[in-house]
Design an enzyme around this catalytic site. Sequence first.
Site, short mmCIF file in Angstrom:
data_model
loop_
_atom_site.label_atom_id
_atom_site.label_comp_id
_atom_site.label_asym_id
_atom_site.label_seq_id
_atom_site.Cartn_x
_atom_site.Cartn_y
_atom_site.Cartn_z
N GLU A 46 33.54 -85.15 29.37
CA GLU A 46 33.59 -83.88 28.78
C GLU A 46 33.59 -82.72 29.61
OE1 GLU A 46 32.68 -87.72 25.88
OE2 GLU A 46 32.19 -87.36 27.31
N THR A 47 33.89 -81.76 28.21
CA THR A 47 33.39 -80.71 29.24
C THR A 47 32.60 -79.64 27.56
OG1 THR A 47 35.28 -80.13 29.61
CG2 THR A 47 34.72 -78.20 29.02
#
Length: 286
Positions: A46-47
Amino acid sequence: MQIPIFTVDAFTNRPFSGNPAAVCLLENDLDEDLHQKIATEMNLSETAFIRKLKPGDDFTKSSCFGLRWFTPANEVPLCGHATLASAAVLFHVQKNTNPVLTFVTLSGELKARQVKDHIVLDLPLYTAYPQELKEVEELIKAAVGDMIVQDVRYSPDTKKLLVRLSDTYERSVLEELKVSAQRFLSAEKTGKVKGLILTVKGNSSGKGHDFYSRYFAPWYGVLEDPVTGSAHAVLSSYWSEQLGKKEMHAFQCSRRGGELKISVRSDGRVDIAGQTAVVLKGSLAF
């Protein structure tokens, strides 16, 4: 354009373990397509993108921010470890002065607070319901082969399937299990599963961990996620009911591994606490 970016290892106090997330601080609105392009470039599970909600907001002084999460493939409605990482950037790097931070997200308002050397996330608690084995038999076989399965549950809110292995299995069996998550995509015929949780009961003596897990989400481009807050929003509900406990200590048995402290609340939510290590500070330039 330059955007401050950080890599934070979540649910660990040691660099290069736990679950890494990239965290971007957005001073201004970002073109919609750039969120996904950046997340694909970072290529972490995830970002996170923290954004100011109104003019005059300040990453050091404000207490409420917008928050979105993207995998390398698409946006997701909830990500626990990237929320923990985001709070760590605000608390530890930006030196935010507020005792509690609120994030406005696709899963409603999420809160984060500091308690000693942990950050505590206030997350939704999701129930997993008994699942007809026949519907998901091929997926389970692709994951665990001929291992003995004790329980199968499905969480419609999160689209996660929870598979509990027999209590006769130790933690090491789960850790050593060789999984080809890419095969799950063709084995999953119902169209309703977007994440697979494998879990086993922990040490019943009261010492150590209450339960262990691994988590796979190839439907979101994540073959195995190292430590998963959103999966524990499901696991917490399940194991609290199974063990008759509100306070639990969990360990996710990925190669990197991560620790989670869990407190199931009476208001239908769960506090999940973890530590963090900031391992990279820089800026995106484009």
